[in-house]
Design a protein around this motif. Structure first.
Motif, short mmCIF file in Angstrom:
data_model
loop_
_atom_site.label_atom_id
_atom_site.label_comp_id
_atom_site.label_asym_id
_atom_site.label_seq_id
_atom_site.Cartn_x
_atom_site.Cartn_y
_atom_site.Cartn_z
N ASN A 129 -7.35 1.37 12.62
CA ASN A 129 -6.11 1.67 11.88
C ASN A 129 -6.40 2.52 10.65
O ASN A 129 -6.17 2.11 9.52
CB ASN A 129 -5.40 0.37 11.49
CG ASN A 129 -5.18 -0.53 12.68
OD1 ASN A 129 -4.86 -0.06 13.76
ND2 ASN A 129 -5.37 -1.81 12.49
N PRO A 130 -6.90 3.74 10.86
CA PRO A 130 -7.34 4.57 9.74
C PRO A 130 -6.23 4.88 8.73
O PRO A 130 -5.14 5.30 9.09
CB PRO A 130 -7.83 5.85 10.39
CG PRO A 130 -7.82 5.65 11.84
CD PRO A 130 -7.10 4.40 12.15
N TYR A 131 -6.58 4.67 7.48
CA TYR A 131 -5.75 5.02 6.33
C TYR A 131 -6.36 6.29 5.73
O TYR A 131 -7.55 6.33 5.45
CB TYR A 131 -5.78 3.89 5.31
CG TYR A 131 -5.19 4.25 3.96
CD1 TYR A 131 -3.82 4.25 3.76
CD2 TYR A 131 -6.02 4.59 2.89
CE1 TYR A 131 -3.28 4.58 2.52
CE2 TYR A 131 -5.49 4.91 1.66
CZ TYR A 131 -4.13 4.91 1.48
OH TYR A 131 -3.60 5.23 0.26
N ILE A 132 -5.56 7.33 5.60
CA ILE A 132 -6.03 8.60 5.05
C ILE A 132 -5.10 9.02 3.93
O ILE A 132 -3.88 9.03 4.11
CB ILE A 132 -6.08 9.70 6.14
CG1 ILE A 132 -7.00 9.29 7.29
CG2 ILE A 132 -6.53 11.03 5.54
CD1 ILE A 132 -6.92 10.18 8.51
N ALA A 133 -5.68 9.35 2.78
CA ALA A 133 -4.91 9.83 1.64
C ALA A 133 -5.58 11.10 1.11
O ALA A 133 -6.79 11.21 1.14
CB ALA A 133 -4.85 8.76 0.55
N PHE A 134 -4.75 12.04 0.65
CA PHE A 134 -5.29 13.28 0.12
C PHE A 134 -4.32 13.86 -0.90
O PHE A 134 -3.12 13.60 -0.84
CB PHE A 134 -5.56 14.29 1.25
CG PHE A 134 -4.35 14.64 2.06
CD1 PHE A 134 -3.58 15.75 1.74
CD2 PHE A 134 -3.98 13.86 3.14
CE1 PHE A 134 -2.46 16.07 2.47
CE2 PHE A 134 -2.85 14.17 3.88
CZ PHE A 134 -2.08 15.27 3.55
N PRO A 135 -4.85 14.66 -1.86
CA PRO A 135 -3.98 15.26 -2.87
C PRO A 135 -3.33 16.55 -2.38
O PRO A 135 -3.87 17.22 -1.49
CB PRO A 135 -4.94 15.54 -4.03
CG PRO A 135 -6.24 15.80 -3.35
CD PRO A 135 -6.26 14.90 -2.13
N PHE A 136 -2.22 16.88 -2.99
CA PHE A 136 -1.50 18.11 -2.66
C PHE A 136 -0.73 18.58 -3.89
O PHE A 136 -0.05 17.79 -4.54
CB PHE A 136 -0.52 17.87 -1.51
CG PHE A 136 0.30 19.07 -1.13
CD1 PHE A 136 -0.24 20.09 -0.38
CD2 PHE A 136 1.63 19.16 -1.53
CE1 PHE A 136 0.52 21.20 -0.03
CE2 PHE A 136 2.39 20.26 -1.19
CZ PHE A 136 1.84 21.28 -0.44
N ARG A 137 -0.87 19.85 -4.23
CA ARG A 137 -0.10 20.41 -5.35
C ARG A 137 1.26 20.88 -4.80
O ARG A 137 1.34 21.78 -3.99
CB ARG A 137 -0.81 21.59 -6.01
CG ARG A 137 0.00 22.13 -7.21
CD ARG A 137 -0.67 23.28 -7.92
NE ARG A 137 -1.98 22.95 -8.42
CZ ARG A 137 -2.22 22.38 -9.62
NH1 ARG A 137 -1.21 22.06 -10.40
NH2 ARG A 137 -3.44 22.12 -9.99
N ALA A 138 2.31 20.26 -5.30
CA ALA A 138 3.67 20.56 -4.85
C ALA A 138 4.22 21.76 -5.60
O ALA A 138 4.63 21.63 -6.74
CB ALA A 138 4.55 19.33 -5.06
N GLU A 139 4.20 22.92 -4.97
CA GLU A 139 4.71 24.14 -5.59
C GLU A 139 6.15 24.44 -5.17
O GLU A 139 6.89 25.09 -5.89
CB GLU A 139 3.82 25.34 -5.23
CG GLU A 139 2.39 25.20 -5.72
CD GLU A 139 2.26 25.28 -7.24
OE1 GLU A 139 3.17 25.78 -7.91
OE2 GLU A 139 1.23 24.81 -7.74
N ARG A 140 6.50 24.00 -3.95
CA ARG A 140 7.83 24.30 -3.40
C ARG A 140 8.20 23.23 -2.39
O ARG A 140 7.32 22.53 -1.87
CB ARG A 140 7.82 25.68 -2.74
CG ARG A 140 6.83 25.79 -1.60
CD ARG A 140 6.66 27.23 -1.14
NE ARG A 140 5.47 27.39 -0.33
CZ ARG A 140 5.43 27.34 0.99
NH1 ARG A 140 6.52 27.11 1.67
NH2 ARG A 140 4.29 27.51 1.63
N PRO A 141 9.48 23.07 -2.10
CA PRO A 141 9.86 22.12 -1.06
C PRO A 141 9.42 22.62 0.31
O PRO A 141 9.21 23.83 0.50
CB PRO A 141 11.39 22.06 -1.16
CG PRO A 141 11.78 23.33 -1.82
CD PRO A 141 10.62 23.76 -2.67
N GLY A 142 9.27 21.71 1.25
CA GLY A 142 8.88 22.11 2.60
C GLY A 142 8.61 20.92 3.48
O GLY A 142 8.79 19.77 3.10
#
Length: 110
Positions: free
Chosen positions: A74-87
């Motif tokens: 049951n892999p849990y994966i988290a990562f960062p993302f810079r939100a520049e625009r909706p999508g």
């Protein structure tokens, strides 16, 4: 025979402003059999893992990960993302048998 890939769960923050660095969190149900165990009768249990995870934002690949047998069930994966625009995020999990599970989520900026 491979284990079915379960239903994925995704979590995006509710309140996001342009420029924020957010954490995208995912969890998917899967046995992640390593191929190193045996049945009570001594027969090898074949390897069956989710081997690839990819994320696209508005069609552009933004995160990819190759998983190994050492990853827990049951892999849990988290990562960062810079939100520049909706999508729209499109996520794909692929197992050893080539089966895939897809999920998507909308990023809205406020």
């Amino acid at each position: 025979m491979s284990s079915p890939i379960g239903q994925p769960r995704l979590r995006l923050p509710a309140q996001v402003k342009a420029g924020d660095i957010i954490e995208i969190r995912t969890l998917i149900t899967h046995a992640m059999e390593t191929g190193q165990r045996r049945t009570a009768e001594g027969q090898e249990i074949p390897r069956d893992i989710i081997k690839r995870f990819e994320v696209r934002f508005e069609g552009e690949l933004i995160f990819a990960m190759d998983l190994a047998p050492a990853i827990a069930a049951n892999p849990y994966i988290a990562f960062p993302f810079r939100a520049e625009r909706p999508g729209r995020f499109e996520m794909v999990w692929t197992n050893d048998a080539g089966e895939t599970r897809r999920a998507s989520a909308e990023l809205k900026l406020g």
